[in-house]
Design a protein around this motif. Structure first.
Motif, PDB file in Angstrom:
ATOM      1  N   ALA A 145       0.843  -1.206   0.000  1.00 66.04           N
ATOM      2  CA  ALA A 145       0.000   0.000   0.000  1.00 66.04           C
ATOM      3  C   ALA A 145       0.874   1.250   0.000  1.00 66.04           C
ATOM      4  CB  ALA A 145      -0.937  -0.005   1.206  1.00 66.04           C
ATOM      5  N   LYS A 146       1.960   1.238   0.771  1.00 65.95           N
ATOM      6  CA  LYS A 146       2.886   2.371   0.801  1.00 65.95           C
ATOM      7  C   LYS A 146       3.520   2.599  -0.566  1.00 65.95           C
ATOM      8  CE  LYS A 146       4.379   2.390   5.651  1.00 65.95           C
ATOM      9  NZ  LYS A 146       5.532   2.171   6.569  1.00 65.95           N
ATOM     10  N   GLN A 147       3.910   1.509  -1.224  1.00 69.23           N
ATOM     11  CA  GLN A 147       4.512   1.631  -2.543  1.00 69.23           C
ATOM     12  C   GLN A 147       3.547   2.267  -3.533  1.00 69.23           C
ATOM     13  OE1 GLN A 147       6.120  -2.112  -3.940  1.00 69.23           O
ATOM     14  NE2 GLN A 147       7.132  -2.544  -1.988  1.00 69.23           N
ATOM     15  N   LEU A 148       2.314   1.813  -3.507  1.00 69.45           N
ATOM     16  CA  LEU A 148       1.324   2.343  -4.433  1.00 69.45           C
ATOM     17  C   LEU A 148       0.991   3.793  -4.111  1.00 69.45           C
ATOM     18  CD1 LEU A 148      -0.398   1.676  -6.855  1.00 69.45           C
ATOM     19  CD2 LEU A 148      -2.146   0.749  -5.319  1.00 69.45           C
ATOM     20  N   MET A 149       0.939   4.105  -2.820  1.00 68.56           N
ATOM     21  CA  MET A 149       0.708   5.494  -2.416  1.00 68.56           C
ATOM     22  C   MET A 149       1.822   6.390  -2.957  1.00 68.56           C
ATOM     23  SD  MET A 149       0.754   7.113   1.387  1.00 68.56           S
ATOM     24  CE  MET A 149       2.554   7.061   1.374  1.00 68.56           C
ATOM     25  N   GLY A 150       3.051   5.888  -2.945  1.00 74.04           N
ATOM     26  CA  GLY A 150       4.173   6.654  -3.484  1.00 74.04           C
ATOM     27  C   GLY A 150       3.994   6.953  -4.964  1.00 74.04           C
ATOM     28  N   LYS A 151       3.468   5.999  -5.704  1.00 74.42           N
ATOM     29  CA  LYS A 151       3.209   6.217  -7.123  1.00 74.42           C
ATOM     30  C   LYS A 151       2.115   7.270  -7.318  1.00 74.42           C
ATOM     31  CE  LYS A 151       4.597   1.569  -8.545  1.00 74.42           C
ATOM     32  NZ  LYS A 151       4.160   0.281  -9.162  1.00 74.42           N
ATOM     33  N   MET A 152       1.105   7.265  -6.438  1.00 73.62           N
ATOM     34  CA  MET A 152       0.064   8.282  -6.502  1.00 73.62           C
ATOM     35  C   MET A 152       0.657   9.669  -6.262  1.00 73.62           C
ATOM     36  SD  MET A 152      -3.068   6.381  -4.456  1.00 73.62           S
ATOM     37  CE  MET A 152      -4.246   7.719  -4.759  1.00 73.62           C
ATOM     38  N   GLN A 153       1.590   9.757  -5.323  1.00 71.88           N
ATOM     39  CA  GLN A 153       2.232  11.041  -5.033  1.00 71.88           C
ATOM     40  C   GLN A 153       3.019  11.552  -6.236  1.00 71.88           C
ATOM     41  OE1 GLN A 153       4.224   9.594  -1.423  1.00 71.88           O
ATOM     42  NE2 GLN A 153       3.137  11.160  -0.258  1.00 71.88           N
ATOM     43  N   GLU A 154       3.628  10.629  -6.975  1.00 68.45           N
ATOM     44  CA  GLU A 154       4.368  11.021  -8.178  1.00 68.45           C
ATOM     45  C   GLU A 154       3.437  11.587  -9.239  1.00 68.45           C
ATOM     46  OE1 GLU A 154       6.487   7.604  -9.485  1.00 68.45           O
ATOM     47  OE2 GLU A 154       7.783   7.500  -7.711  1.00 68.45           O
ATOM     48  N   ILE A 155       2.222  11.066  -9.306  1.00 61.82           N
ATOM     49  CA  ILE A 155       1.247  11.540 -10.297  1.00 61.82           C
ATOM     50  C   ILE A 155       0.659  12.886  -9.887  1.00 61.82           C
ATOM     51  CG2 ILE A 155      -1.005  11.072 -11.351  1.00 61.82           C
ATOM     52  CD1 ILE A 155      -0.318   8.080 -11.178  1.00 61.82           C
ATOM     53  N   SER A 156       0.212  12.980  -8.631  1.00 66.17           N
ATOM     54  CA  SER A 156      -0.389  14.234  -8.150  1.00 66.17           C
ATOM     55  C   SER A 156      -0.399  14.226  -6.628  1.00 66.17           C
ATOM     56  CB  SER A 156      -1.816  14.391  -8.688  1.00 66.17           C
ATOM     57  OG  SER A 156      -2.385  15.607  -8.248  1.00 66.17           O
ATOM     58  N   ASP A 157       0.611  14.833  -6.052  1.00 68.08           N
ATOM     59  CA  ASP A 157       0.801  14.768  -4.605  1.00 68.08           C
ATOM     60  C   ASP A 157      -0.308  15.467  -3.835  1.00 68.08           C
ATOM     61  OD1 ASP A 157       2.231  14.139  -2.222  1.00 68.08           O
ATOM     62  OD2 ASP A 157       2.925  16.216  -2.137  1.00 68.08           O
ATOM     63  N   ASP A 158      -0.888  16.540  -4.408  1.00 71.62           N
ATOM     64  CA  ASP A 158      -1.889  17.308  -3.675  1.00 71.62           C
ATOM     65  C   ASP A 158      -3.322  16.926  -4.038  1.00 71.62           C
ATOM     66  OD1 ASP A 158      -1.881  18.313  -6.226  1.00 71.62           O
ATOM     67  OD2 ASP A 158      -1.790  20.430  -5.631  1.00 71.62           O
ATOM     68  N   HIS A 159      -3.517  15.881  -4.834  1.00 73.12           N
ATOM     69  CA  HIS A 159      -4.856  15.438  -5.184  1.00 73.12           C
ATOM     70  C   HIS A 159      -5.566  14.894  -3.943  1.00 73.12           C
ATOM     71  CE1 HIS A 159      -8.098  13.197  -7.127  1.00 73.12           C
ATOM     72  NE2 HIS A 159      -7.846  13.897  -8.216  1.00 73.12           N
ATOM     73  N   THR A 160      -6.857  15.116  -3.864  1.00 67.13           N
ATOM     74  CA  THR A 160      -7.638  14.668  -2.708  1.00 67.13           C
ATOM     75  C   THR A 160      -7.451  13.185  -2.442  1.00 67.13           C
ATOM     76  OG1 THR A 160      -9.304  16.389  -3.088  1.00 67.13           O
ATOM     77  CG2 THR A 160      -9.956  14.520  -1.715  1.00 67.13           C
ATOM     78  N   LEU A 161      -7.498  12.361  -3.484  1.00 62.02           N
ATOM     79  CA  LEU A 161      -7.360  10.921  -3.292  1.00 62.02           C
ATOM     80  C   LEU A 161      -5.970  10.543  -2.797  1.00 62.02           C
ATOM     81  CD1 LEU A 161      -9.284   9.321  -6.300  1.00 62.02           C
ATOM     82  CD2 LEU A 161      -9.901   9.295  -3.882  1.00 62.02           C
ATOM     83  N   THR A 162      -4.955  11.227  -3.284  1.00 61.14           N
ATOM     84  CA  THR A 162      -3.597  10.953  -2.822  1.00 61.14           C
ATOM     85  C   THR A 162      -3.463  11.288  -1.342  1.00 61.14           C
ATOM     86  OG1 THR A 162      -2.750  11.472  -5.029  1.00 61.14           O
ATOM     87  CG2 THR A 162      -1.156  11.411  -3.232  1.00 61.14           C
ATOM     88  N   GLN A 163      -4.024  12.420  -0.955  1.00 66.60           N
ATOM     89  CA  GLN A 163      -3.976  12.816   0.447  1.00 66.60           C
ATOM     90  C   GLN A 163      -4.730  11.828   1.330  1.00 66.60           C
ATOM     91  OE1 GLN A 163      -2.393  15.754   1.854  1.00 66.60           O
ATOM     92  NE2 GLN A 163      -1.361  15.544  -0.111  1.00 66.60           N
TER      93      GLN A 163
END
Length: 304
Positions: free
Chosen positions: A156-174
């Protein structure tokens, strides 16, 4: 649900409807869509239907989306049918899998709907197979939830990191960051609290955000603060599933009377008789009663 979710106009109706859905303000999402319902895109309508499903108004979805609908919106009718008739889930999933296999779905609706039903049926690995390889933030956020349910915090942490690379401030990433922080434990839980608090201040408090704060408070043994935010959550929705569960847990932790605990349990049984939590508790209670009965019989025979 566009496959290019991160590229969006932050002043559009779609953005607001989508964001309200993410933070749990489901009626707010519906209200953004309704004025444009007659001309709304499939993607915009999808958030209204998801919101209806979230507030147990699936019958409205069934009334809007007929069986002969030829758009991906048919997926939401299938979702309603799956929630209402769990015994038919496998048949419904078969229909959805056929659509996933053959339908060119730029909205990503078929994939998300299928994965949600798999999750509802506790088939998290199958949900992950549907979502695997997607760079769509909704698919990735749902995958994070699946991995956390499977206790794979590392993935889950790894995938969250990929989300941060795409858009760190997006609601879903947060939100994904907050979910992972909650699952990681006390050292990271305060980070989750700040995310939920920021969204409450930026948008409005919702049961979803308030329960997130409450879980942090409970985890850090700040029981008075947990009680306060859960009381606030009840004012938003008097029969909210997560709120009632967290209030029952908090009542146990703080030594409240059995009457208080029973009241929350009775409400859960009344409003959510088919929910995972209620069915699991009822099964455990029945198993406990059976063991007690067996022990009583064995003791009687020994004494005889």
């Amino acid at each position: 649900m566009s496959k290019t979710l991160q590229e969006e106009d932050t002043n559009s109706t779609l953005f607001y409807a989508r964001n309200e859905y993410y933070i749990g303000n489901f009626l707010g999402s519906v209200n953004f869509v309704l004025p444009e319902q007659g001309t709304a895109s499939t993607e915009l309508l999808s958030y209204m239907y998801l919101s209806y499903l979230a507030i147990d108004s699936g019958r409205l979805v069934a009334s809007y989306v007929k069986e002969n609908n030829e758009t991906p919106l048919l997926a939401f009718r299938y979702m309603h049918e799956a929630f209402e008739q769990p015994e038919k889930i496998e048949d419904i999933l078969s229909k959805l899998m056929d659509k996933v296999a053959i339908d060119e779905d730029e909205t990503n609706i078929w994939h998300i709907a299928t994965a949600i039903i798999y999750c509802y049926n506790n088939q998290f690995e199958n949900a992950l197979k549907i979502l695997h390889g997607s760079n769509n933030l909704e698919s990735m956020a749902l995958s994070v939830q699946c991995l956390l349910r499977m206790n794979r915090i590392d993935l889950a942490k790894q995938l969250m990191g990929k989300m941060q690379e795409i858009s760190d401030d997006h609601t879903l990433t947060q939100l994904a960051q907050a979910w992972v922080a909650l699952s990681t434990g006390t050292e990271q839980m305060q980070d989750a609290f700040h995310i939920f608090q920021e969204f409450c201040e930026k948008y409005k408090p919702t049961p979803l955000l308030l329960n997130g704060q409450a879980v942090v408070h409970i985890g850090l043994e700040r029981y008075e603060e947990a009680d306060a935010v859960l009381r606030e959550a009840l004012t938003k929705k008097h029969n909210d599933y997560d709120t009632l569960i967290n209030l029952m847990v908090l009542a146990h932790l703080t030594g409240k009377s059995s009457e208080t605990i029973t009241r929350y349990w009775d409400q859960l049984q009344q409003f959510f008789p088919k929910s995972e939590f209620v069915l699991d508790m009822e099964n455990k209670s029945a198993e406990f009663d059976k063991l007690c009965s067996q022990y009583s019989v064995e003791e009687t025979l020994t004494q005889a």
